[in-house]
Design an enzyme around this catalytic site. Structure first.
Site, PDB file in Angstrom:
ATOM      1  N   PHE A 197       0.827  -1.215   0.000  1.00 14.21           N
ATOM      2  CA  PHE A 197       0.000   0.000   0.000  1.00 14.21           C
ATOM      3  C   PHE A 197       0.866   1.273   0.000  1.00 14.21           C
ATOM      4  O   PHE A 197       0.906   2.026  -0.988  1.00 14.21           O
ATOM      5  CB  PHE A 197      -0.945  -0.086   1.206  1.00 14.21           C
ATOM      6  CG  PHE A 197      -1.523   1.207   1.683  1.00 14.21           C
ATOM      7  CD1 PHE A 197      -2.107   2.108   0.797  1.00 14.21           C
ATOM      8  CD2 PHE A 197      -1.510   1.535   3.044  1.00 14.21           C
ATOM      9  CE1 PHE A 197      -2.649   3.314   1.244  1.00 14.21           C
ATOM     10  CE2 PHE A 197      -2.050   2.728   3.501  1.00 14.21           C
ATOM     11  CZ  PHE A 197      -2.614   3.622   2.604  1.00 14.21           C
ATOM     12  N   ILE A 198       1.612   1.501   1.059  1.00 10.35           N
ATOM     13  CA  ILE A 198       2.393   2.747   1.151  1.00 10.35           C
ATOM     14  C   ILE A 198       3.587   2.701   0.193  1.00 10.35           C
ATOM     15  O   ILE A 198       3.876   3.667  -0.517  1.00 10.35           O
ATOM     16  CB  ILE A 198       2.888   2.995   2.602  1.00 10.35           C
ATOM     17  CG1 ILE A 198       1.704   3.039   3.571  1.00 10.35           C
ATOM     18  CG2 ILE A 198       3.695   4.292   2.688  1.00 10.35           C
ATOM     19  CD1 ILE A 198       2.096   3.065   5.056  1.00 10.35           C
ATOM     20  N   ASN A 245       8.270  -9.821  -1.338  1.00  7.38           N
ATOM     21  CA  ASN A 245       7.901 -11.221  -1.613  1.00  7.38           C
ATOM     22  C   ASN A 245       6.409 -11.385  -1.897  1.00  7.38           C
ATOM     23  O   ASN A 245       5.901 -12.499  -1.976  1.00  7.38           O
ATOM     24  CB  ASN A 245       8.334 -12.148  -0.463  1.00  7.38           C
ATOM     25  CG  ASN A 245       7.524 -11.911   0.799  1.00  7.38           C
ATOM     26  OD1 ASN A 245       6.706 -11.000   0.874  1.00  7.38           O
ATOM     27  ND2 ASN A 245       7.753 -12.742   1.809  1.00  7.38           N
ATOM     28  N   LEU A 246       5.710 -10.270  -2.000  1.00  5.18           N
ATOM     29  CA  LEU A 246       4.299 -10.234  -2.394  1.00  5.18           C
ATOM     30  C   LEU A 246       3.365 -11.024  -1.464  1.00  5.18           C
ATOM     31  O   LEU A 246       2.362 -11.566  -1.918  1.00  5.18           O
ATOM     32  CB  LEU A 246       4.144 -10.710  -3.854  1.00  5.18           C
ATOM     33  CG  LEU A 246       4.843  -9.756  -4.828  1.00  5.18           C
ATOM     34  CD1 LEU A 246       5.284 -10.467  -6.083  1.00  5.18           C
ATOM     35  CD2 LEU A 246       3.946  -8.595  -5.178  1.00  5.18           C
ATOM     36  N   GLY A 292       1.596  -7.571  -0.742  1.00  4.23           N
ATOM     37  CA  GLY A 292       1.727  -6.655  -1.878  1.00  4.23           C
ATOM     38  C   GLY A 292       1.092  -7.254  -3.128  1.00  4.23           C
ATOM     39  O   GLY A 292       0.785  -8.444  -3.156  1.00  4.23           O
ATOM     40  N   ILE A 332      12.812 -10.436   2.574  1.00  4.00           N
ATOM     41  CA  ILE A 332      13.859  -9.580   3.179  1.00  4.00           C
ATOM     42  C   ILE A 332      14.740 -10.354   4.160  1.00  4.00           C
ATOM     43  O   ILE A 332      15.802  -9.893   4.549  1.00  4.00           O
ATOM     44  CB  ILE A 332      13.287  -8.319   3.880  1.00  4.00           C
ATOM     45  CG1 ILE A 332      12.191  -8.689   4.894  1.00  4.00           C
ATOM     46  CG2 ILE A 332      12.811  -7.289   2.871  1.00  4.00           C
ATOM     47  CD1 ILE A 332      11.907  -7.592   5.895  1.00  4.00           C
ATOM     48  N   TYR A 366       3.386  -7.021  17.278  1.00  7.95           N
ATOM     49  CA  TYR A 366       3.706  -6.154  16.136  1.00  7.95           C
ATOM     50  C   TYR A 366       4.389  -4.872  16.626  1.00  7.95           C
ATOM     51  O   TYR A 366       5.457  -4.485  16.132  1.00  7.95           O
ATOM     52  CB  TYR A 366       2.422  -5.824  15.354  1.00  7.95           C
ATOM     53  CG  TYR A 366       2.589  -4.713  14.359  1.00  7.95           C
ATOM     54  CD1 TYR A 366       3.393  -4.876  13.226  1.00  7.95           C
ATOM     55  CD2 TYR A 366       1.964  -3.478  14.545  1.00  7.95           C
ATOM     56  CE1 TYR A 366       3.559  -3.844  12.313  1.00  7.95           C
ATOM     57  CE2 TYR A 366       2.123  -2.445  13.633  1.00  7.95           C
ATOM     58  CZ  TYR A 366       2.924  -2.629  12.528  1.00  7.95           C
ATOM     59  OH  TYR A 366       3.099  -1.602  11.627  1.00  7.95           O
TER      60      TYR A 366
HETATM   61  P1  NAD Z   1       1.476  -3.595   3.247  1.00  8.93           P
HETATM   62  O1  NAD Z   1       1.192  -4.937   3.873  1.00  8.93           O
HETATM   63  O2  NAD Z   1       0.578  -3.112   2.182  1.00  8.93           O
HETATM   64  O3  NAD Z   1       2.973  -3.565   2.707  1.00  8.93           O
HETATM   65  C1  NAD Z   1       3.996  -4.387   3.195  1.00  8.93           C
HETATM   66  C2  NAD Z   1       4.758  -4.937   2.003  1.00  8.93           C
HETATM   67  O4  NAD Z   1       5.833  -5.749   2.504  1.00  8.93           O
HETATM   68  C3  NAD Z   1       3.909  -5.847   1.097  1.00  8.93           C
HETATM   69  O5  NAD Z   1       4.096  -5.499  -0.253  1.00  8.93           O
HETATM   70  C4  NAD Z   1       4.419  -7.252   1.402  1.00  8.93           C
HETATM   71  O6  NAD Z   1       4.287  -8.133   0.304  1.00  8.93           O
HETATM   72  C5  NAD Z   1       5.872  -6.969   1.766  1.00  8.93           C
HETATM   73  N1  NAD Z   1       6.444  -8.003   2.641  1.00  8.93           N
HETATM   74  C6  NAD Z   1       5.907  -8.530   3.765  1.00  8.93           C
HETATM   75  N2  NAD Z   1       6.745  -9.448   4.284  1.00  8.93           N
HETATM   76  C7  NAD Z   1       7.834  -9.485   3.486  1.00  8.93           C
HETATM   77  C8  NAD Z   1       9.045 -10.235   3.502  1.00  8.93           C
HETATM   78  N3  NAD Z   1       9.299 -11.133   4.461  1.00  8.93           N
HETATM   79  N4  NAD Z   1       9.950 -10.025   2.515  1.00  8.93           N
HETATM   80  C9  NAD Z   1       9.700  -9.132   1.513  1.00  8.93           C
HETATM   81  N5  NAD Z   1       8.574  -8.399   1.452  1.00  8.93           N
HETATM   82  C10 NAD Z   1       7.646  -8.572   2.427  1.00  8.93           C
HETATM   83  O7  NAD Z   1       1.541  -2.582   4.475  1.00  8.93           O
HETATM   84  P2  NAD Z   1       1.596  -0.984   4.500  1.00  8.93           P
HETATM   85  O8  NAD Z   1       0.399  -0.520   5.220  1.00  8.93           O
HETATM   86  O9  NAD Z   1       1.938  -0.449   3.163  1.00  8.93           O
HETATM   87  O10 NAD Z   1       2.822  -0.786   5.498  1.00  8.93           O
HETATM   88  C11 NAD Z   1       4.131  -0.412   5.060  1.00  8.93           C
HETATM   89  C12 NAD Z   1       4.975  -0.109   6.266  1.00  8.93           C
HETATM   90  O11 NAD Z   1       4.416   0.960   7.014  1.00  8.93           O
HETATM   91  C13 NAD Z   1       5.115  -1.276   7.249  1.00  8.93           C
HETATM   92  O12 NAD Z   1       6.445  -1.317   7.686  1.00  8.93           O
HETATM   93  C14 NAD Z   1       4.189  -0.916   8.384  1.00  8.93           C
HETATM   94  O13 NAD Z   1       4.633  -1.471   9.601  1.00  8.93           O
HETATM   95  C15 NAD Z   1       4.273   0.589   8.370  1.00  8.93           C
HETATM   96  N6  NAD Z   1       3.090   1.274   8.924  1.00  8.93           N
HETATM   97  C16 NAD Z   1       1.900   1.227   8.277  1.00  8.93           C
HETATM   98  C17 NAD Z   1       0.809   1.914   8.820  1.00  8.93           C
HETATM   99  C18 NAD Z   1      -0.546   1.930   8.166  1.00  8.93           C
HETATM  100  O14 NAD Z   1      -1.460   2.553   8.712  1.00  8.93           O
HETATM  101  N7  NAD Z   1      -0.750   1.314   7.019  1.00  8.93           N
HETATM  102  C19 NAD Z   1       0.952   2.620  10.013  1.00  8.93           C
HETATM  103  C20 NAD Z   1       2.190   2.621  10.641  1.00  8.93           C
HETATM  104  C21 NAD Z   1       3.263   1.970  10.063  1.00  8.93           C
END
Ligand code: NAD
Length: 309
Positions: free
Chosen positions: A11-12, A32-33, A36, A52, A140
């Site tokens: 997402f972000i 690793n999707l 994602g 990762i 978490y």
């Molecule tokens: P998301 O789940 O959409 O994105 C996470 C991405 O990491 C995904 O594309 C996923 O496929 C990838 N991923 C997960 N495990 C993996 C691994 N072992 N190896 C490689 N890739 C891996 O989440 P998001 O909301 O976009 O969050 C992004 C970051 O922002 C995260 O670190 C999260 O902790 C942080 N965050 C998000 C929020 C929120 O409100 N969405 C708030 C605070 C912090």
């Protein structure tokens, strides 16, 4: 500039990749999707479908020698962290250490880490500051906080530059109903399907909702400013769940049905992050209000196909 974005299919991360490519950078995504999506990956980005935690991920960074690493890949679902703390730690802590090792060996100029207000747990304070105590109440929150500590120590031991960005509840296009801060995505999903919105408790619980494009702008600013700093990326404004529902009803036009259910155990009542430091150090401030951000998110959601069960 050559840049690595971990989690760039999420997402972000996908919004950040778009902004970096618009600025003519060469962007490598490590993802690793698990959560994602392929369709979120920018066609001009170079995708490495790796975990990762893997040796391969480390080798890519060491081979590519990027100037910057934006580290967003994470297990970002509180419920999964409670069900499977070992997996949560492996991704969020061990995965981060693997990247830090690679950054150190590849002489990366700076790592910018996406962290979270979940590190504070249930802090009973109207406006939380970065130097307030962290008392995570989920694995978490604990794993993200531990990853922050590794980053600080790596910097002390090896001089690796970093900025830790702790986000409020991020919302915007492409967010799925799972993971962190997903209430906006959950409600929009229900609205599209003409279903009732479940509100936990009295709906007066508040959150600091920050729009994804503001979060991207903060990451870009962190590439330039704020070495060895932990900084809130937030609006410093409270929005209650009831206010969220009213605004969505306004945008939708048609009535929205709500069902008030029991409050969730352990749910934080109020959470608001002071963003003064971001304004001072990153020269950043949010450009979107909850009104403009929700409007953009609503319009995006309205145009998505309704998935059949
Ligand atoms: P998301 O789940 O959409 O994105 C996470 C991405 O990491 C995904 O594309 C996923 O496929 C990838 N991923 C997960 N495990 C993996 C691994 N072992 N190896 C490689 N890739 C891996 O989440 P998001 O909301 O976009 O969050 C992004 C970051 O922002 C995260 O670190 C999260 O902790 C942080 N965050 C998000 C929020 C929120 O409100 N969405 C708030 C605070 C912090």
């Amino acid at each position: 500039m050559k840049i690595v974005v971990t989690g760039g299919a999420g997402f972000i991360g996908s919004h950040l990749v778009e902004a970096l490519i618009a600025e003519k950078n060469e962007v490598h995504i490590l993802d690793n999707l698990t959560t994602g999506k392929y369709e979120y990956i920018h066609p001009k980005a170079i995708i490495h479908s790796v975990d990762i935690r893997s040796k391969k991920a480390k080798e890519i960074i060491m081979k590519e020698k990027p100037e910057l690493v934006f580290h967003l890949a994470a297990q970002a679902d509180v419920a999964i962290s409670i069900e499977n703390p070992l997996y949560d730690t492996e991704v969020n802590v061990n995965g981060t250490i693997n990247l830090l090792e690679a950054c150190r060996q590849a002489n990366v100029r700076k790592i910018i880490f996406s962290s979270t207000s979940a590190v504070y747990g249930n802090l009973q304070k109207e406006l939380i500051k970065e130097n307030d105590d962290a008392h995570p109440i989920s694995y978490y929150g604990l794993s993200k906080w531990t990853a922050e500590k590794y980053m600080e120590l790596y910097s002390n031991l090896f001089g690796l530059s970093y900025t830790i960005l702790r986000y409020g509840n991020v919302y915007g296009p492409r967010q799925t109903a799972k993971g962190e801060g997903g209430v906006v995505a959950v409600f929009l999903d229900k609205i599209r399907k003409d279903m009732t919105l479940n509100v936990h408790g009295d709906g007066e619980q508040t959150r600091d909702f920050v729009f994804v494009k503001d979060v991207v702008a903060a990451n870009l600013a962190a590439a330039r400013y704020g070495n060895k700093e932990t900084i809130h990326i937030s609006t410093s404004n409270n929005t209650s769940v009831n206010q969220l529902v009213s605004r969505l009803a306004e945008l939708h036009g048609d009535p929205i049905h709500t069902n008030y259910t029991a409050a969730r155990t352990g749910d934080i009542k109020h959470s608001c992050l002071d963003n003064t430091k971001a304004k001072q150090i990153l020269h950043w401030h949010p450009q979107y209000t909850i009104y403009s951000g929700l409007e953009e998110t609503y319009l995006y959601s309205k145009n998505q196909p309704v998935q059949l069960p």
